[in-house]
Design a protein around this motif. Structure first.
Motif, PDB file in Angstrom:
ATOM      1  N   UNK A 780       0.949  -1.312   0.046  1.00 25.29           N
ATOM      2  CA  UNK A 780      -0.144   0.115   0.044  1.00 25.29           C
ATOM      3  C   UNK A 780       0.919   1.112   0.075  1.00 25.29           C
ATOM      4  N   UNK A 781       1.991   1.443   0.297  1.00 25.31           N
ATOM      5  CA  UNK A 781       3.028   2.213   0.325  1.00 25.31           C
ATOM      6  C   UNK A 781       3.347   2.860  -0.985  1.00 25.31           C
ATOM      7  N   UNK A 782       3.085   2.036  -1.994  1.00 25.25           N
ATOM      8  CA  UNK A 782       3.456   2.333  -3.416  1.00 25.25           C
ATOM      9  C   UNK A 782       2.101   3.035  -4.184  1.00 25.25           C
ATOM     10  N   UNK A 783       0.817   2.884  -3.350  1.00 18.80           N
ATOM     11  CA  UNK A 783      -0.363   3.445  -4.045  1.00 18.80           C
ATOM     12  C   UNK A 783      -0.193   4.996  -4.000  1.00 18.80           C
ATOM     13  N   UNK A 784      -0.700   5.542  -5.199  1.00 17.03           N
ATOM     14  CA  UNK A 784      -0.573   6.853  -5.433  1.00 17.03           C
ATOM     15  C   UNK A 784      -1.389   7.284  -6.688  1.00 17.03           C
ATOM     16  N   UNK A 785      -1.450   8.681  -6.462  1.00 15.34           N
ATOM     17  CA  UNK A 785      -2.284   9.510  -7.575  1.00 15.34           C
ATOM     18  C   UNK A 785      -1.300  10.616  -8.278  1.00 15.34           C
ATOM     19  N   UNK A 786      -1.333  10.325  -9.466  1.00 17.02           N
ATOM     20  CA  UNK A 786      -0.615  11.226 -10.328  1.00 17.02           C
ATOM     21  C   UNK A 786      -1.395  11.925 -11.228  1.00 17.02           C
ATOM     22  N   UNK A 787      -0.864  13.029 -11.776  1.00 16.91           N
ATOM     23  CA  UNK A 787      -1.283  13.931 -12.822  1.00 16.91           C
ATOM     24  C   UNK A 787      -0.457  13.911 -14.145  1.00 16.91           C
ATOM     25  N   UNK A 788      -1.173  13.630 -15.129  1.00 22.77           N
ATOM     26  CA  UNK A 788      -0.516  13.617 -16.625  1.00 22.77           C
ATOM     27  C   UNK A 788      -1.408  14.565 -17.495  1.00 22.77           C
ATOM     28  N   UNK A 789      -0.487  15.647 -18.069  1.00 20.39           N
ATOM     29  CA  UNK A 789      -1.145  16.590 -18.912  1.00 20.39           C
ATOM     30  C   UNK A 789      -0.388  17.049 -20.051  1.00 20.39           C
ATOM     31  N   UNK A 790      -0.997  17.402 -20.953  1.00 19.57           N
ATOM     32  CA  UNK A 790      -0.012  17.586 -22.160  1.00 19.57           C
ATOM     33  C   UNK A 790      -0.910  18.211 -23.355  1.00 19.57           C
ATOM     34  N   UNK A 791      -0.109  18.542 -24.250  1.00 15.79           N
ATOM     35  CA  UNK A 791      -0.945  18.817 -25.761  1.00 15.79           C
ATOM     36  C   UNK A 791       0.299  19.197 -26.873  1.00 15.79           C
ATOM     37  N   UNK A 792      -0.673  19.209 -28.065  1.00 16.44           N
ATOM     38  CA  UNK A 792       0.271  19.593 -29.080  1.00 16.44           C
ATOM     39  C   UNK A 792      -0.518  20.219 -29.880  1.00 16.44           C
ATOM     40  N   UNK A 813       3.433  16.485 -19.648  1.00 19.02           N
ATOM     41  CA  UNK A 813       3.976  16.340 -18.115  1.00 19.02           C
ATOM     42  C   UNK A 813       3.750  15.315 -17.423  1.00 19.02           C
ATOM     43  N   UNK A 814       4.271  14.350 -16.864  1.00 22.08           N
ATOM     44  CA  UNK A 814       3.852  13.361 -16.312  1.00 22.08           C
ATOM     45  C   UNK A 814       4.387  13.308 -14.811  1.00 22.08           C
ATOM     46  N   UNK A 815       3.285  13.371 -13.745  1.00 22.98           N
ATOM     47  CA  UNK A 815       3.728  13.793 -12.354  1.00 22.98           C
ATOM     48  C   UNK A 815       4.219  12.718 -11.784  1.00 22.98           C
ATOM     49  N   UNK A 816       4.726  13.096 -10.625  1.00 25.02           N
ATOM     50  CA  UNK A 816       5.667  11.938  -9.747  1.00 25.02           C
ATOM     51  C   UNK A 816       4.626  11.291  -9.092  1.00 25.02           C
TER      52      UNK A 816
END
Length: 898
Positions: A780-792, A813-816
C-alpha cells in the motif's frame, strides 16, 4: 366535472398558443424589386426533412403560421432564378428582411449558387459533401478528413469518427491496398472525392454468415466523383538529411472506370513512420534504433463478364531490419514485504523479409446467387540476435542474482488460406448460405541459446548452452451452413450449423552443446500434438421496425480436444460445452438521435497450455506450469451508446459507456525465489474482476463555422487479481500465497480546436489532462495518484509567393508517484519551410528540422498489475531533412473542360 375539463382544455390551448410562432417575409427580383409571385418557400428541420411549405402571393409576401419554435433551414426557389438558403432560429414571431433573388441569366455560369447541404443523415450513415469543405490545391484525402466535423486524423494516420476508432477505409465500397488503409488516405486526391460516408459495419464473419455476433466496426467509405474514375495520379518524393538519413517514396495509380491499378514503393533508414507520408511534417518523428526498410506493393481491381466478376488483389514485399539498445529499471511486488528491483541492459538486431498476397473474387452470376472467394498467402524469412544482462537486488539492499543471455536465431515461415462463401436466395424472404475455409501455416527456426545465472547468496552458477530446433505446423478447416427466413416485414431468423477441425503440431528439440552428443534436454524440449473438433449450433432472431431494431443471437459449441506430448508423457483429452449469447438493440429517436444497447455473455475456456502441468522451459530463471483443475470463467458485458448530430449547426455529441464483469477469473499464480520464478494459473473463487468506462465527445463549429471545436472526457476503472508468494533461499517451509488486488482508475478531459481554410494561418491545437489512481493491496505504500497533462499544436502559415511555414509543437508532463519521485517532462518542436513550384503547384521543395531545441526526453515509464518500470533506448530525435516532392495527375478529378 365540466369545469375541470374546460379548465384543462383551456390550459392546453394556452400552452399550445405560447408554443407557436409566425414567420413572414417577402420575395423580390433583385434587378427591379418586383415581387416573384408563386415563389416556393420551404422550411427544413435539422434532419433536412421538409416541415412547412408555402408559396408567395401576388405581392411576393409569404407567411408561416403556428410554427413550432426551433432551428430551421429556409430555402427559397423560383424558376430560372438562384436558390436562396438561410438558417433560421425561431423562438418568437419573426419578420424577415426582403429576400432578393438574382436571375440566372445575369449570373456568371461558374458562380451560380446551388443549395448544398454539407452533412446529411441517410439512415445510420453520416454523409459529407466533399465540395463543401475547402482544401488546398493538391491536398490528399487525409487533409479532407481532418476538416470534416466529428472526424480527427492523428499524425500517424489513425482516424477517429465521432469518438470511435475507424478500422477500415473503403474507396467506392472496396478496399484499396487492403493491407494498409493509410495508403488510401495519404494518396487519394481530395479533389477527386465526391462524398465521404461514415457508418458502423458488422464484422466480416457476420456479413458472410448472417449471424450477428454483436461486433461493430467504424468504417469510412469514400465515394469518388464520376470524372475521378478515369485518370492517372500519384507522387514521387525524396529526402536527404543529416546523420546520413534518406527516404524515397513512390505512389502511382491508374483508374479506368472499373479497373484500378496501384503501385507503391519506399526505401528509408528512418523507420516505419517514414514509409507513410513524409510530405507532411510528422509529429512522431523520433527514429528508434538504426532501422532500414524497403517495401514494394501493387494492387489490382477490375470487373469482368459484364460486371458479374469483381477481382481485387494486392501483393506486397517488405524487407525491414533494425538494431537497438535499451536500459531498463524494473520494480516488482512479490509479497507484502518483498520488492525485487532489476537493472538491465539489452541489445538486439533483427531482419525480416516477407512476400504477401491477398485477393478477393466476387462472382454475381444472377440476382439470386453470389459467391465470394478469398485467397491469401504469405512467405517470410527472419534472423535475429539479442544479448542482455541484468542485476537483481531485494528491497534495495541485498544482491540476489546476475543473469546474462545471448540468442541467435534464423527461421522461415509460410501460410496460405482460402475461403469460399456461397449465398443463394430461395423463394421470397428465404436464403441459404454455405461457407468453407481452409488454412495452413508452418514455421521453422534454429536458435543458439546461451544463458548464465549467478546466485549471490548461494555462490552458485548455472549455464544453459543449447542449440534449439523448432518446427510448427498448424492446419484448420471450417465449414458452415445456415438458413435464413423472413417471417414478416419486421421479423426474420436464421439457423446454422458449423463443423470445424484443427490439427496443431509444435516440436522443439533442445541439444546441450556441452554434452557433445545428440541427447535431447527434455526439460527444454517438446513434441506436442493438439487435435480438436467443433460442432456448433447458431441461431439468430432479428426484429427491425422504423424506430426500433433488436437482434438476439446464440452460439452453442461442443468441442472435443486431445493433447499429446511424447517427450513429456502427456496425454490429455476433454469434451465440453461452450455458449455465447449476444443481445443488441437500437432505438432511432429521430433521424439525428440514436440510442443503442448491447449485452454479451461468453466464457473463458482454459487452454491446454494453461491445463497441462508439464511445459518446456525457455529460460533458466522462469518456469511455466499448468493447472489441470482450472475452471472456466464467465464474462458478462454491457454497452450503451447515444449519439446525436445537428446538420444545421454542425454539432455532434457521442456518449459511450461499457462494463465487463468476469466471474471466477483465471489469474496468474507465482512463486518467486532468488533463482527462479514459477508461474501457473488459478481461478479466484467468489470474486470478480471487472473494468468499466464512460467516454463522451462533443463537437461544434465556432465563429460562423470557421473553427471546429471538440471537447472530450471520460473515466476508466480496472479491478484485477493475482496470487504471489516469496520463498526464502534454503527454507524448507513454503510461505502462503498472498492475493494481490489491483485497482487502477483514470479520469481525463481534453479539448481541441482547429481552423483549416488553406489561407493565412491554419492551426490545430489539442490539450488533455488525466488523473491516474493506482492501488494494490500488497504494498500500500506504493499506492499513489498522479497527474498527466499535455498538448500538441500544428501551425501552418501561408505566405505570398507560395511559401509555407509549418510547425509541430508537443509538450507533456507526467507527475511524480510514490515510486518515481521526479516528474517527466517532454517537449519538442519540429519546423518546416516549403515552397510550391510550377504553375499547377505540383512540385514542392522543403527543408524540415526536427527537435530543433534538442529537448526530447527518451525516458519512458509503464505500470502493470505488479510491476513498475522505467526505460530508455537508442533514439535519434534531432536532425534535418531536405526534400523534393512531385504530385502528378492526369485527368483524375478534372472536368472535361479543365
Amino acid at each position: 366535472m365540466k369545469f375541470f375539463v374546460t379548465l384543462i382544455t383551456s390550459c392546453l390551448l394556452t400552452i399550445t398558443c405560447f408554443a407557436q410562432a409566425n414567420l413572414t417575409g417577402k420575395v423580390l427580383n433583385r434587378d427591379d424589386s418586383k415581387p416573384l409571385t408563386n415563389a416556393t418557400i420551404v422550411l427544413l428541420n435539422q434532419d433536412s426533412i421538409l416541415q412547412y411549405f408555402v408559396r408567395a402571393n401576388e405581392d411576393g409576401n409569404f407567411e408561416f403560421k403556428g410554427i413550432k419554435p426551433a432551428d430551421y433551414l429556409l430555402i427559397v426557389s423560383y424558376p430560372k432564378f438562384e436558390v436562396y438558403s438561410q438558417p433560421i432560429e425561431l423562438d418568437k414571431n419573426l419578420n424577415l428582411k426582403p429576400i432578393l433573388l438574382s436571375s440566372r441569366a445575369h449570373l456568371i455560369e461558374e458562380v451560380v449558387v446551388k443549395a448544398k447541404i454539407p452533412i446529411r443523415l441517410k439512415g445510420d450513415t453520416i454523409e459529407y459533401d466533399a465540395a463543401s469543405f475547402e482544401t488546398e490545391k493538391n491536398a490528399k484525402l487525409e487533409d479532407l478528413l481532418r476538416r470534416l466535423p466529428g472526424l480527427t486524423v492523428s499524425a500517424s494516420g489513425d482516424i477517429t469518427a465521432h469518438g470511435k476508432t475507424v478500422s477500415k477505409v473503403l474507396i467506392d465500397g472496396e478496399e484499396f491496398f487492403g493491407y494498409d488503409p493509410k495508403i488510401a488516405i495519404r494518396n487519394i486526391r481530395a479533389d477527386a472525392v465526391d462524398k465521404v460516408q461514415v457508418y458502423e459495419r458488422k464484422s466480416e464473419e457476420s456479413e458472410l454468415t448472417g449471424i450477428d455476433d454483436g461486433q461493430r466496426f467504424q468504417t469510412v467509405n469514400v465515394v469518388l466523383k464520376e470524372e475521378a474514375r478515369v485518370g492517372l495520379f500519384g507522387n514521387i518524393e525524396g529526402h536527404l538529411g543529416t546523420e546520413e538519413l534518406y527516404t524515397a517514396n513512390l505512389f502511382a495509380a491508374k483508374f479506368n472506370r472499373t479497373e484500378r491499378i496501384g503501385l507503391t514503393a519506399n526505401t528509408n533508414n528512418m523507420g516505419a513512420n517514414a514509409g507513410g507520408r513524409e510530405g507532411s511534417l510528422r509529429m512522431n518523428s523520433q527514429i528508434t534504433g538504426e532501422p532500414r526498410n524497403t517495401s514494394v506493393g501493387a494492387n489490382y481491381e477490375n470487373q469482368f463478364f459484364q460486371k458479374k466478376l469483381n477481382v481485387n488483389a494486392n501483393y506486397n514485399f517488405n524487407d525491414a531490419s533494425n538494431r537497438n539498445e535499451r536500459e531498463r529499471y524494473n520494480k516488482e511486488i512479490i509479497s507484502s514485504e518483498e520488492v525485487q528491483e532489476t537493472n538491465s541492459l539489452s541489445q538486439n538486431s533483427n531482419n525480416n523479409q516477407g512476400h504477401s498476397f491477398r485477393s478477393i473474387f466476387r462472382f454475381r452470376p444472377n440476382t439470386k446467387s453470389n459467391m465470394d472467394v478469398h485467397f491469401n498467402a504469405r512467405k517470410s524469412q527472419s534472423s535475429s540476435w539479442s544479448a542482455s544482462e541484468n542485476y537483481m537486488i531485494n528491497n534495495s539492499v541485498d544482491s540476489i542474482r546476475d543473469y546474462r543471455s545471448e540468442n541467435n536465431s534464423t527461421g522461415d515461415s509460410q501460410s496460405s488460406e482460402i475461403s469460399i462463401n456461397y449465398r443463394r436466395r430461395l423463394k421470397e424472404g428465404q436464403a441459404l448460405n454455405l461457407l468453407l475455409s481452409n488454412k495452413f501455416d508452418e514455421s521453422n527456426q534454429q536458435s543458439d541459446v546461451f544463458q548464465r545465472t549467478y546466485l549471490h547468496k548461494e555462490d552458485k552458477e548455472t549455464i544453459v548452452d543449447q542449440n534449439r530446433l523448432s518446427d510448427s505446423r498448424n492446419y484448420n478447416f471450417n465449414s458452415q451452413i445456415h438458413f435464413s427466413n423472413r417471417i414478416n416485414q419486421n421479423l426474420n431468423y436464421s439457423l446454422g450449423y458449423n463443423l470445424g477441425f484443427r490439427h496443431d503440431k509444435n516440436k522443439v528439440d533442445a541439444f546441450n552443446k556441452l554434452a557433445n552428443n545428440d541427447e535431447l534436454d527434455l526439460q527444454y524440449s517438446q513434441n506436442q500434438i493438439n487435435k480438436s473438433s467443433n460442432n456448433t449450433l447458431l441461431a439468430n432472431l432479428n426484429f427491425n421496425a422504423e424506430k426500433v431494431s433488436v437482434s438476439l443471437s446464440n452460439r452453442t459449441n461442443y468441442r472435443s480436444q486431445k493433447l499429446t506430448d511424447s517427450y513429456r508423457d502427456i496425454d490429455l483429452s476433454r469434451n465440453f460445452w461452450d455458449n455465447n449469447l449476444n443481445l443488441s438493440g437500437n432505438y432511432k429517436i429521430s433521424n439525428r438521435k440514436n440510442l443503442s444497447l448491447n449485452y454479451q455473455q461468453n466464457f473463458d475456456i482454459p487452454s491446454f497450455n494453461q491445463l497441462q502441468p508439464l511445459q518446456p522451459q525457455t529460460s533458466a530463471i522462469f518456469i511455466q506450469e499448468g493447472n489441470p483443475d482450472l475452471k472456466r470463467a464467465v464474462n458478462n458485458g454491457f454497452n450503451i451508446n447515444y449519439n446525436t448530430i445537428s446538420l444545421m449547426k454542425g454539432t455532434s455529441w457521442n456518449i459511450n459507456s461499457s462494463i465487463n464483469i468476469k466471474s471466477n477469473p483465471i489469474v496468474n499464480k507465482r512463486t518467486v525465489t532468488d533463482s527462479v520464478t514459477i508461474s501457473t494459473y488459478v481461478n479466484v473463487s467468489g470474486k470478480s474482476s471487472w473494468n468499466a468506462n464512460l467516454n463522451t465527445n462533443y463537437s461544434l463549429p465556432l465563429f460562423q463555422q470557421i473553427v471546429q471545436f471538440n471537447i472530450s472526457s471520460g473515466v476508466n476503472y480496472n479491478n484485477g487479481f493475482s496470487y504471489t508468494r516469496y520463498q526464502e533461499p534454503g527454507s524448507p517451509i513454503q510461505g502462503q500465497y498472498e492475493l494481490n488486488n489491483t485497482q487502477n482508475a483514470s479520469l481525463f478531459t481534453g479539448i481541441s480546436f482547429n481552423e483549416q481554410n488553406s489561407s493565412g494561418l491554419d492551426y490545430d491545437f489539442s490539450w488533455r489532462v488525466t488523473v491516474n489512481n493506482q492501488r494494490n493491496s500488497l504494498q500500500r505504500n506504493l499506492n499513489s495518484t498522479n497527474l498527466i497533462t499535455g498538448g500538441s499544436s500544428y501551425l501552418r502559415y501561408f505566405f505570398p509567393k507560395k511559401f509555407n511555414v509549418s510547425a509541430n509543437i508537443h509538450y507533456n508532463l507526467e507527475g511524480p508517484t510514490k515510486l518515481y519521485k521526479e516528474s517527466i517532462q517532454q517537449f519538442y518542436a519540429n519546423v518546416e519551410l516549403s515552397k510550391k513550384l510550377l504553375k499547377n503547384e505540383s512540385l514542392v521543395v522543403s527543408i524540415k528540422a526536427f527537435d530543433i531545441f534538442n529537448t526530447y526526453n527518451t525516458t519512458n515509464r509503464s505500470v502493470s498489475e505488479t510491476e513498475y518500470s522505467e526505460s530508455t533506448q537508442l533514439m535519434l530525435t534531432r536532425y534535418i531533412l531536405f526534400g523534393l516532392k512531385w504530385d502528378f495527375n492526369k485527368n483524375l478529378g478534372k472536368k472535361k473542360n479543365e
